[in-house]
Design a protein around this motif. Structure first.
Motif, PDB file in Angstrom:
ATOM      1  N   ARG A   2       0.783  -1.015  -0.084  1.00 31.89           N
ATOM      2  CA  ARG A   2       0.051  -0.036  -0.062  1.00 31.89           C
ATOM      3  C   ARG A   2       0.761   1.219  -0.047  1.00 31.89           C
ATOM      4  O   ARG A   2       0.283   2.487   0.167  1.00 31.89           O
ATOM      5  CB  ARG A   2      -0.737  -0.009   1.201  1.00 31.89           C
ATOM      6  CG  ARG A   2      -1.696  -1.113   1.234  1.00 31.89           C
ATOM      7  CD  ARG A   2      -2.802  -1.115   0.133  1.00 31.89           C
ATOM      8  NE  ARG A   2      -3.678  -2.130   0.281  1.00 31.89           N
ATOM      9  CZ  ARG A   2      -4.854  -2.507   0.729  1.00 31.89           C
ATOM     10  NH1 ARG A   2      -5.196  -1.406   1.459  1.00 31.89           N
ATOM     11  NH2 ARG A   2      -5.443  -3.617   0.692  1.00 31.89           N
ATOM     12  N   ARG A   3       2.124   1.094  -0.101  1.00 27.10           N
ATOM     13  CA  ARG A   3       2.962   2.552   0.066  1.00 27.10           C
ATOM     14  C   ARG A   3       2.732   3.327  -1.202  1.00 27.10           C
ATOM     15  O   ARG A   3       2.741   4.538  -0.886  1.00 27.10           O
ATOM     16  CB  ARG A   3       4.497   2.096   0.047  1.00 27.10           C
ATOM     17  CG  ARG A   3       5.012   1.512   1.447  1.00 27.10           C
ATOM     18  CD  ARG A   3       6.307   1.079   1.237  1.00 27.10           C
ATOM     19  NE  ARG A   3       6.512  -0.180   0.353  1.00 27.10           N
ATOM     20  CZ  ARG A   3       7.674  -0.755   0.310  1.00 27.10           C
ATOM     21  NH1 ARG A   3       8.682  -0.385   1.067  1.00 27.10           N
ATOM     22  NH2 ARG A   3       7.875  -2.040  -0.210  1.00 27.10           N
ATOM     23  N   PRO A   4       2.618   2.658  -2.237  1.00 27.22           N
ATOM     24  CA  PRO A   4       1.990   3.748  -3.592  1.00 27.22           C
ATOM     25  C   PRO A   4       0.888   4.677  -3.170  1.00 27.22           C
ATOM     26  O   PRO A   4       0.910   5.544  -3.369  1.00 27.22           O
ATOM     27  CB  PRO A   4       2.021   2.873  -4.830  1.00 27.22           C
ATOM     28  CG  PRO A   4       2.979   1.841  -4.454  1.00 27.22           C
ATOM     29  CD  PRO A   4       2.794   1.394  -3.146  1.00 27.22           C
ATOM     30  N   GLN A   5       0.041   3.896  -2.614  1.00 30.61           N
ATOM     31  CA  GLN A   5      -1.452   4.651  -2.291  1.00 30.61           C
ATOM     32  C   GLN A   5      -1.292   5.561  -1.114  1.00 30.61           C
ATOM     33  O   GLN A   5      -1.740   6.782  -1.437  1.00 30.61           O
ATOM     34  CB  GLN A   5      -2.451   3.630  -1.831  1.00 30.61           C
ATOM     35  CG  GLN A   5      -2.807   2.496  -2.812  1.00 30.61           C
ATOM     36  CD  GLN A   5      -3.744   1.425  -2.352  1.00 30.61           C
ATOM     37  OE1 GLN A   5      -4.316   1.719  -1.229  1.00 30.61           O
ATOM     38  NE2 GLN A   5      -4.040   0.209  -3.041  1.00 30.61           N
ATOM     39  N   LEU A   6      -0.316   5.090  -0.182  1.00 28.23           N
ATOM     40  CA  LEU A   6       0.043   6.202   0.914  1.00 28.23           C
ATOM     41  C   LEU A   6       0.755   7.592   0.385  1.00 28.23           C
ATOM     42  O   LEU A   6       0.395   8.729   0.831  1.00 28.23           O
ATOM     43  CB  LEU A   6       1.007   5.466   1.943  1.00 28.23           C
ATOM     44  CG  LEU A   6       1.164   6.399   3.174  1.00 28.23           C
ATOM     45  CD1 LEU A   6       0.037   7.014   3.842  1.00 28.23           C
ATOM     46  CD2 LEU A   6       2.022   5.673   4.206  1.00 28.23           C
ATOM     47  N   THR A   7       1.689   7.205  -0.520  1.00 24.20           N
ATOM     48  CA  THR A   7       2.459   8.152  -1.255  1.00 24.20           C
ATOM     49  C   THR A   7       1.536   9.165  -1.992  1.00 24.20           C
ATOM     50  O   THR A   7       1.604  10.422  -1.883  1.00 24.20           O
ATOM     51  CB  THR A   7       3.434   7.777  -2.250  1.00 24.20           C
ATOM     52  OG1 THR A   7       4.444   6.837  -1.476  1.00 24.20           O
ATOM     53  CG2 THR A   7       4.163   9.108  -2.757  1.00 24.20           C
ATOM     54  N   GLN A   8       0.404   8.709  -2.584  1.00 16.10           N
ATOM     55  CA  GLN A   8      -0.570   9.393  -3.499  1.00 16.10           C
ATOM     56  C   GLN A   8      -1.259  10.297  -2.606  1.00 16.10           C
ATOM     57  O   GLN A   8      -1.639  11.404  -2.973  1.00 16.10           O
ATOM     58  CB  GLN A   8      -1.264   8.500  -4.490  1.00 16.10           C
ATOM     59  CG  GLN A   8      -2.165   9.051  -5.335  1.00 16.10           C
ATOM     60  CD  GLN A   8      -1.453  10.224  -6.395  1.00 16.10           C
ATOM     61  OE1 GLN A   8      -0.364   9.611  -6.763  1.00 16.10           O
ATOM     62  NE2 GLN A   8      -2.192  11.267  -6.290  1.00 16.10           N
ATOM     63  N   LEU A   9      -1.755   9.709  -1.433  1.00 17.02           N
ATOM     64  CA  LEU A   9      -2.701  10.279  -0.648  1.00 17.02           C
ATOM     65  C   LEU A   9      -1.888  11.510   0.172  1.00 17.02           C
ATOM     66  O   LEU A   9      -2.459  12.538   0.298  1.00 17.02           O
ATOM     67  CB  LEU A   9      -2.940   9.250   0.628  1.00 17.02           C
ATOM     68  CG  LEU A   9      -3.717   9.771   1.861  1.00 17.02           C
ATOM     69  CD1 LEU A   9      -5.040  10.396   1.098  1.00 17.02           C
ATOM     70  CD2 LEU A   9      -4.125   8.817   2.799  1.00 17.02           C
ATOM     71  N   ILE A  10      -0.665  11.269   0.419  1.00 17.73           N
ATOM     72  CA  ILE A  10       0.159  12.406   1.034  1.00 17.73           C
ATOM     73  C   ILE A  10       0.142  13.649  -0.193  1.00 17.73           C
ATOM     74  O   ILE A  10       0.084  14.780   0.261  1.00 17.73           O
ATOM     75  CB  ILE A  10       1.430  11.924   1.392  1.00 17.73           C
ATOM     76  CG1 ILE A  10       1.520  11.072   2.564  1.00 17.73           C
ATOM     77  CG2 ILE A  10       2.463  13.246   1.716  1.00 17.73           C
ATOM     78  CD1 ILE A  10       2.762  10.265   2.913  1.00 17.73           C
ATOM     79  N   GLU A  11       0.472  13.196  -1.380  1.00 14.85           N
ATOM     80  CA  GLU A  11       0.617  14.159  -2.447  1.00 14.85           C
ATOM     81  C   GLU A  11      -0.661  14.824  -2.683  1.00 14.85           C
ATOM     82  O   GLU A  11      -0.732  16.109  -2.714  1.00 14.85           O
ATOM     83  CB  GLU A  11       1.107  13.369  -3.634  1.00 14.85           C
ATOM     84  CG  GLU A  11       1.165  14.328  -4.825  1.00 14.85           C
ATOM     85  CD  GLU A  11       2.345  15.654  -4.659  1.00 14.85           C
ATOM     86  OE1 GLU A  11       2.485  16.525  -5.044  1.00 14.85           O
ATOM     87  OE2 GLU A  11       3.392  14.974  -3.756  1.00 14.85           O
ATOM     88  N   ASP A  12      -1.829  14.120  -2.445  1.00 16.59           N
ATOM     89  CA  ASP A  12      -3.235  14.778  -2.897  1.00 16.59           C
ATOM     90  C   ASP A  12      -3.404  15.637  -1.590  1.00 16.59           C
ATOM     91  O   ASP A  12      -3.812  16.861  -1.904  1.00 16.59           O
ATOM     92  CB  ASP A  12      -4.372  13.715  -2.719  1.00 16.59           C
ATOM     93  CG  ASP A  12      -4.027  12.975  -3.939  1.00 16.59           C
ATOM     94  OD1 ASP A  12      -3.640  13.156  -4.990  1.00 16.59           O
ATOM     95  OD2 ASP A  12      -4.896  11.837  -3.857  1.00 16.59           O
TER      96      ASP A  12
END
Length: 268
Positions: free
Chosen positions: A64-74
């Motif tokens: 889930r790290r890519p999803q977490l990175t995208q969430l932080i960027e959002d």
């Protein structure tokens, strides 16, 4: 004697034939296996069903790290959009206040009073001679391992390290200060989350750059006298942490965040 032996042989043959025709003796069953196997199968089926329902068609062990990175960027984009909107609203309020000040004497007096305090409050950018301090984590060298006697916690800059530098610069008479090019005031809170810095709702990664405008000699003397700064300098060589201090002509930006206070206490 020969007849008797022959009769005995026939009797043996007949006995074997009768035994062969009789129904076999039932084998002893194992009631434990007969009950346990269905129970295990039922439990496995229930486990598979629960797993499939929980997964909802996705892999439970998916990274889930890519999803977490995208969430932080959002979230960063949302914060940036909110800051731009707040800046536009501040400009509108300033414009309306200036328009009213032309015809309303009380508003003009209060506006002039506020303008006289803007620099002291940190709402104007300043440029002058000062001190720049940079704190950095130790470089990652997996092939060499950790230094002797060190843990992973010893190789990163902590909140108390940044706070020690900030407090020393204020004590040395800093007129204005910024961290990571963000203006900080006496009410600004410096917090660390892991090895990142949390300042005014934004997250920054090392190296952490602290800039202070003031008398360079007094600022450097205050840094040298700070116990927290001395402790950090003491482990710089042991754990390869980064500490750089220099005198330079610098610019400190104006404070642009919210000035609303959630709590305050009147000193006595």
């Amino acid at each position: 004697m020969e007849y008797t032996s022959g009769a005995a042989s026939w009797r043996k043959v007949l006995r074997r034939a009768v035994v062969a025709l009789l129904p076999g003796r039932p084998r002893q069953r194992r009631p434990g296996w007969s009950i346990g196997v269905p129970l295990i199968a039922a439990a496995a089926g229930l486990l598979f069903t629960t797993t499939a329902t929980t997964a909802g068609g996705t892999a439970l062990r998916e990274d889930r790290r890519p999803q977490l990175t995208q969430l932080i960027e959002d979230r960063r984009e949302q914060v940036a959009a909110s800051e731009r909107r707040a800046a536009r609203l501040r400009d509108e309020v300033e414009g309306d206040t200036a328009a009213l000040a032309g015809s309303d004497s009380p508003i003009r007096e209060q506006r002039d009073r506020a303008a006289a305090s803007r620099q002291a409050a940190g709402f104007t950018a300043l440029r002058g001679t000062g001190v720049v301090v940079e704190l950095d984590d130790a470089p990652r060298r997996p092939e060499q391992g950790l230094p002797e006697g060190a843990s992973n916690d010893d190789l990163v800059v902590h909140q108390q390290d940044v706070q020690a530098v900030v407090n020393a610069l204020w004590a040395g008479g800093a007129e204005a200060m910024s961290i990571m090019n963000v203006r900080v005031l006496a009410t600004s809170a410096v917090r660390c989350v892991g090895n990142t810095l949390l300042l005014h709702g934004r997250v920054y990664s090392p190296p952490f750059k602290i800039v202070a405008i003031g008398d360079p000699a007094a600022l450097q003397q205050a840094l040298a006298a700070s116990e927290g700064v001395r402790v950090f300098k003491g482990v710089v060589n042991d754990f390869h942490l980064g500490y750089r201090e220099r005198v330079s002509t610098v610019t400190v930006p104006a404070f642009e965040d919210s000035t609303a206070l959630r709590a305050a206490k009147v000193p006595r």
